[in-house]
Design a protein around this motif. Structure first.
Motif, PDB file in Angstrom:
ATOM      1  N   THR B 150       0.887  -1.061  -0.028  1.00 53.44           N
ATOM      2  CA  THR B 150       0.188  -0.186  -0.120  1.00 53.44           C
ATOM      3  C   THR B 150       1.090   1.231  -0.126  1.00 53.44           C
ATOM      4  O   THR B 150       0.620   2.309  -0.745  1.00 53.44           O
ATOM      5  N   GLU B 151       2.043   1.436   0.770  1.00 51.92           N
ATOM      6  CA  GLU B 151       2.807   2.265   0.889  1.00 51.92           C
ATOM      7  C   GLU B 151       3.401   2.713  -0.378  1.00 51.92           C
ATOM      8  O   GLU B 151       3.456   3.595  -0.723  1.00 51.92           O
ATOM      9  N   LYS B 152       3.906   1.703  -1.079  1.00 55.36           N
ATOM     10  CA  LYS B 152       4.356   1.951  -2.449  1.00 55.36           C
ATOM     11  C   LYS B 152       3.503   2.302  -3.463  1.00 55.36           C
ATOM     12  O   LYS B 152       3.762   3.056  -4.411  1.00 55.36           O
ATOM     13  N   ALA B 153       2.495   1.741  -3.481  1.00 58.69           N
ATOM     14  CA  ALA B 153       1.359   2.011  -4.400  1.00 58.69           C
ATOM     15  C   ALA B 153       0.951   3.592  -4.240  1.00 58.69           C
ATOM     16  O   ALA B 153       1.043   4.418  -5.256  1.00 58.69           O
ATOM     17  N   ALA B 182      -0.265   3.293   6.195  1.00 59.66           N
ATOM     18  CA  ALA B 182       0.471   3.508   4.755  1.00 59.66           C
ATOM     19  C   ALA B 182      -0.285   4.329   3.878  1.00 59.66           C
ATOM     20  O   ALA B 182      -0.102   4.378   2.594  1.00 59.66           O
ATOM     21  N   GLN B 183      -1.326   5.214   4.533  1.00 55.25           N
ATOM     22  CA  GLN B 183      -1.598   6.334   3.664  1.00 55.25           C
ATOM     23  C   GLN B 183      -2.823   5.923   2.675  1.00 55.25           C
ATOM     24  O   GLN B 183      -3.120   6.689   1.720  1.00 55.25           O
ATOM     25  N   ALA B 184      -3.256   4.692   2.751  1.00 50.43           N
ATOM     26  CA  ALA B 184      -4.581   4.251   1.860  1.00 50.43           C
ATOM     27  C   ALA B 184      -5.664   5.472   1.886  1.00 50.43           C
ATOM     28  O   ALA B 184      -5.698   5.909   3.163  1.00 50.43           O
ATOM     29  N   ASP B 185      -6.310   5.788   0.897  1.00 51.04           N
ATOM     30  CA  ASP B 185      -7.441   6.751   0.960  1.00 51.04           C
ATOM     31  C   ASP B 185      -8.668   6.001   1.513  1.00 51.04           C
ATOM     32  O   ASP B 185      -9.776   6.697   1.679  1.00 51.04           O
TER      33      ASP B 185
END
Lengths: 242, 302
Positions: B150-153, B182-185
């Motif tokens: 998720t972080e890389k995406a 991981a900053q997912a929206d």
């Protein structure tokens, strides 16, 4: 189209085999070799069943009880059923002077409407029908009434020729080379091997029936995936891996 | 009643979105209704290269649901861009690209390929497909791996990233929190549950891939429970999925904490199910005393 069809009759016509007649506007759009996806109350997925006859607003479906869904369907004698269809591509109607129709067991019904259509076009139609045993015999009188040349084989010899449909074709030296077939996979494989011209219709478990879910795909000889529901169920001989 | 809702990247005119894998790229269902009626469409998973999917039987019915083992069949992201996205541009609905892969690198490559496609409004990271041997479920069942992908995406994506979570875990909250960190929206809950059936005639597994993903109304209570648990712990929106067949089902998911929903296997039984639910939803919200969609969201714990 999605609509409720009225059940006209749903009768036992042979061992485990039933004839369901439905009154529905879908009939006006249907072609030989297409199918409808029928909702059976209490079951999550619809059942894809081939169309055997198209007569004005009446669709005839001939089905075999093979599981819980079709076992429940046979007991629904009146009322309406939710119908989705007609689905699939159907058989092409080509300019062929002579056509050889080969049906195995419960694969035979869609070929009945097809025989009618080819007769209407003026083709000479020969029908070879194979069954496991005489108690599963269907459509004999109906095909005879159409005026086609009809040959019947049973695996156990209890009726007609003793053996499979291809052995029957050898025995009677039937030499037509354009075939239209539907039936069990071993039969279709043998037909695919022997003949070069024609079409067969496949059966497969389906979810959506309209081409979206990729649940019913088969592999083409070109390596591509073909949806039995949308790209088929009718394929040219030699098109897919059987 | 206005049933529109705004989520990161998605301006949904209503909260109804056909679920990925259950609607193709919309073409087949466009024969039945105007796709512009939909809030959005989560299109069929894209992988970097073409995948045939699994061999053998792919579909099995079960009480109140079904198993599938399609195996991410798709023509690969390039072919999807060329052949499918132009068609979807004809419709006024929000397109969500479901991204799949056999490795972290593949997910990222698919996102890069789709990054500049304007028709795509958000990504749905499919780290939960049970029908592939690598990637998929493996990434979605371990918090550290879910965090990493998720972080890389998020780092390379030019669009909001939603992560579609697997229910095949001991603690879905832990995975959800890792994705949020991981900053997912946003999150999409749930993908299918791993199941199987046996063919009594052979005594062998019925599905060609042995196991498949269970979907349909039988999984709705599990999906509701997971949405309810996660919604109370995260501060990002949740799209609820699992066995939805009616506007009442949608309201249950909203009450459990979802802001929108995806409709999956129900499309197979009734191709018109999404427009029917959209038409019914305002009446059902009204019936239960809601003046807006927002009022219903998270009601179960608020």
């Amino acid at each position: 189209m999605l609509e409720n069809g009225k059940i006209i009759q749903n009768n036992n016509i042979a061992e485990d085999i039933y004839e369901l007649k439905l009154e529905t506007d879908l009939a006006y759009k249907a072609k030989a070799g297409q199918f409808i996806n029928i909702e059976i109350p209490g079951f999550f997925l619809r059942r894809p069943l081939s169309i055997a006859m198209i007569d004005g607003p009446i669709l005839t479906i001939i089905y075999k009880v093979v599981g819980q869904g079709t076992a429940a369907l046979k007991d629904i004698k009146a009322g309406t059923l939710s119908l989705l269809g007609p689905l699939g591509n159907g058989f092409p109607l080509l300019d062929e002077a002579r056509v050889l129709i080969i049906g195995g067991g419960i694969g035979l019904p869609p070929l009945y409407e097809l025989a009618r259509q080819y007769l209407k076009k003026g083709s000479e139609v020969t029908v070879v029908a194979g069954f496991q045993t005489s108690s599963q015999l269907i459509l004999e009188d109906e095909f005879k009434a159409l005026g086609v040349k009809l040959y019947i084989a049973t695996d156990d010899g209890s009726y007609g020729y003793h053996g499979n449909v291809l052995a029957l074709i050898d025995h009677y030296k039937i030499s037509d080379d354009f075939v239209l077939a539907c039936g069990p996979l071993p039969m279709l494989r043998a037909i695919d091997k022997r003949y070069e011209r024609g079409y067969y219709s496949l059966e497969q478990r389906m979810a959506c029936g309209v081409g979206a879910c990729m649940g019913c795909v088969c592999k083409g000889k070109d390596g591509k995936a073909y949806r039995v529901c949308k790209d088929g169920p009718v394929f040219p001989l030699g098109k897919v891996e059987l | 009643m206005d049933i529109s809702i705004n989520l990161p990247g998605l301006h949904l005119k209503n909260p109804i979105i056909p679920a990925s894998g259950c609607f193709g790229f919309g073409r087949e269902y466009a024969e039945y209704f105007d796709l512009s009626l939909l809030g959005g469409i989560a299109i069929k998973s894209a992988t970097l290269n073409e995948r045939y999917g699994n061999e053998g039987i792919r579909i099995a019915e079960c009480p109140s649901g079904m198993l599938n083992s399609i195996g991410l069949q798709n023509k690969g992201v390039k072919a999807i861009i060329e052949n499918e996205l132009p068609f979807l541009k004809n419709y006024d609905t929000e397109i969500i690209a479901n991204v799949a892969g056999a490795s972290e690198e593949e997910y990222l490559a698919v996102i890069e390929a789709l990054n500049d496609e304007d028709v795509i409004k958000a990504f749905e990271l499919n780290i939960s497909c049970p029908n592939v041997k690598h990637g998929g479920l493996a990434l979605g069942t371990t918090a550290s791996l879910a965090y990493a992908v998720t972080e890389k995406a998020k780092k390379i994506s030019k669009k909001p990233v939603y992560v579609k979570l697997s229910p095949n875990v001991t603690d879905i909250v832990e995975i959800a929190l890792a994705c949020e960190k991981a900053q997912a929206d946003g999150l999409v809950l749930i993908n299918t549950l791993l199941g199987m059936r046996i063919n009594l005639r052979t005594g062998k597994p019925l599905l060609g891939n042995i196991t498949g993903g269970l979907s349909g109304p039988c999984i709705k209570p599990i999906a509701l429970r997971m949405v309810y648990q996660v919604a109370q712990r995260v501060n990002i929106p949740i799209i609820g999925v699992g066995g939805i067949e009616s506007a009442e089902d949608v309201l249950e998911f909203l009450n459990a904490g979802a802001s929108a929903v995806e409709v999956g296997a129900a499309n197979f039984r009734d191709p018109l199910i999404c427009p029917k639910i959209i038409a019914d939803l305002p009446k059902v919200l009204e019936k239960y005393g809601y003046k807006s969609l927002n009022e219903a969201i998270g009601r179960s714990f608020k």
